[in-house]
Motif scaffolding. Sequence first.
Motif, short mmCIF file in Angstrom:
data_model
loop_
_atom_site.label_atom_id
_atom_site.label_comp_id
_atom_site.label_asym_id
_atom_site.label_seq_id
_atom_site.Cartn_x
_atom_site.Cartn_y
_atom_site.Cartn_z
N PHE A 32 53.24 39.15 37.42
CA PHE A 32 52.99 40.42 36.73
C PHE A 32 54.15 41.37 36.90
O PHE A 32 54.61 42.01 35.95
N ARG A 33 54.67 41.47 38.13
CA ARG A 33 55.77 42.41 38.39
C ARG A 33 57.07 41.96 37.73
O ARG A 33 57.84 42.79 37.23
N ASN A 34 57.33 40.66 37.70
CA ASN A 34 58.65 40.17 37.30
C ASN A 34 58.62 39.16 36.16
O ASN A 34 59.66 38.59 35.84
N GLY A 35 57.47 38.92 35.58
CA GLY A 35 57.37 37.90 34.55
C GLY A 35 56.49 38.30 33.39
O GLY A 35 56.36 39.47 33.06
N LEU A 36 55.86 37.31 32.79
CA LEU A 36 55.11 37.49 31.56
C LEU A 36 53.64 37.85 31.77
O LEU A 36 52.98 38.31 30.85
N LEU A 37 53.11 37.64 32.94
CA LEU A 37 51.67 37.76 33.17
C LEU A 37 51.17 39.18 32.86
O LEU A 37 51.79 40.16 33.26
N THR A 38 50.03 39.25 32.17
CA THR A 38 49.44 40.56 31.85
C THR A 38 48.03 40.72 32.40
O THR A 38 47.53 41.84 32.46
N SER A 39 47.37 39.62 32.77
CA SER A 39 46.00 39.75 33.28
C SER A 39 45.67 38.58 34.20
O SER A 39 46.38 37.58 34.25
N ALA A 40 44.55 38.73 34.91
CA ALA A 40 44.09 37.68 35.82
C ALA A 40 42.57 37.73 35.90
O ALA A 40 41.96 38.78 35.72
N SER A 41 41.97 36.59 36.18
CA SER A 41 40.51 36.47 36.25
C SER A 41 40.11 36.20 37.69
O SER A 41 40.49 35.18 38.27
N LEU A 42 39.31 37.11 38.25
CA LEU A 42 39.00 37.14 39.67
C LEU A 42 37.74 36.34 40.01
O LEU A 42 36.68 36.53 39.41
N MET A 43 37.87 35.46 41.01
CA MET A 43 36.72 34.75 41.59
C MET A 43 36.22 35.61 42.77
O MET A 43 36.84 35.62 43.83
N VAL A 44 35.12 36.32 42.57
CA VAL A 44 34.73 37.35 43.53
C VAL A 44 34.27 36.79 44.87
O VAL A 44 34.28 37.52 45.88
N SER A 45 33.88 35.52 44.92
CA SER A 45 33.39 34.94 46.18
C SER A 45 34.35 33.93 46.78
O SER A 45 34.00 33.23 47.73
N ALA A 46 35.55 33.85 46.23
CA ALA A 46 36.52 32.86 46.70
C ALA A 46 37.13 33.30 48.03
O ALA A 46 37.05 34.46 48.43
N PRO A 47 37.77 32.37 48.76
CA PRO A 47 38.28 32.66 50.11
C PRO A 47 39.26 33.83 50.19
O PRO A 47 39.28 34.56 51.17
N ALA A 48 40.11 33.99 49.17
CA ALA A 48 41.13 35.04 49.21
C ALA A 48 40.83 36.17 48.23
O ALA A 48 41.75 36.86 47.77
N ALA A 49 39.54 36.40 47.95
CA ALA A 49 39.17 37.44 46.99
C ALA A 49 39.56 38.83 47.48
O ALA A 49 40.05 39.66 46.72
N ALA A 50 39.35 39.10 48.76
CA ALA A 50 39.69 40.43 49.29
C ALA A 50 41.19 40.70 49.17
O ALA A 50 41.60 41.82 48.82
N ASP A 51 42.00 39.70 49.43
CA ASP A 51 43.44 39.85 49.28
C ASP A 51 43.80 40.10 47.81
O ASP A 51 44.67 40.93 47.51
N ALA A 52 43.13 39.39 46.89
CA ALA A 52 43.39 39.57 45.47
C ALA A 52 43.05 40.99 45.03
O ALA A 52 43.80 41.63 44.28
N VAL A 53 41.93 41.51 45.50
CA VAL A 53 41.51 42.87 45.13
C VAL A 53 42.51 43.90 45.65
O VAL A 53 42.89 44.84 44.94
N ALA A 54 42.97 43.71 46.88
CA ALA A 54 43.96 44.64 47.44
C ALA A 54 45.24 44.64 46.61
O ALA A 54 45.82 45.70 46.35
N ARG A 55 45.68 43.47 46.18
CA ARG A 55 46.89 43.39 45.36
C ARG A 55 46.64 44.04 44.00
O ARG A 55 47.50 44.76 43.46
#
Length: 294
Positions: A32-55
Amino acid sequence: MSAADLAPRRIVFNADDFGLDVAVNEAVESAFRNGLLTSASLMVSAPAAADAVARARALPGLGVGLHLTLVDGTPTLPADQIPDLVDDQGRFAADLWRRGFRYFFLARVRRQLAAEIRAQFEAFAATGLSLDHANAHKHLHVHPTVLRLLLDIGKDYGLGWVRLPWEPLQLKRCMEKLSWQDSVGALLLSPWVGRMKRRIRAAGMACNDILVGLQATGRMDSMALSRALHCLPHGVLAEVYFHPASRQTPLLRQLMPQYRPVAEWQSLLNPDLASYVREACFVCGSFRDFSGSR
């Protein structure tokens, strides 16, 4: 030249499985910061969900949606509240055909399914992130029961966009040579997807016109993405979806042994492809960026 040939090509570059692994989250942030990505789909119960939300909170321009997970994952609700949805380890059971049949015919299973879907929307709402879109892991929302619940429950949480898992046969053939089985499968799926689109719109929501990457799931490397961009017709809103990761981790190798997540991440960072997107005047954004054209 027709008006359709002059119409813009609108693209949402989306990453699935946000929150599954820190390596996925790293790829999402950098793409997202340096490339083409514009969105992401969050797995709310996945192991690294809290890290994803913080980012995601530090990336206000990133469109984040719900990646509804009802297979190959951990539920939001305790296993004893949804016993018909999970296996002996408390994970979502993988026998999709049997589970899908039970979704149709057993009211108790539908009640458990509705409760889990609501719990995942609630968990997303608790993050404080704006809901950009929703889709389902393994495209399970093609099941009419799952789609109905996704739409009905999603209304309570402001859902406006839902993924339509449709990659036209002409686009598939442009991107790569197809077997006759793939061609027949795409033709058989067409009426089903048409019904999905009508149900989404009847619910007052919007969807992409086409989904790029179905045929090449897990292997959207730079070459595949380049072919897709050159093949994309004018006048459509396309979602191009990826499963990127900054490295191949044991968890990703276990869950998706045939996928090439690092190559997909590198395709999103490819400067030549970014230059082509600019020069060809693609209009890129998250789903919410296209809400005015619904």
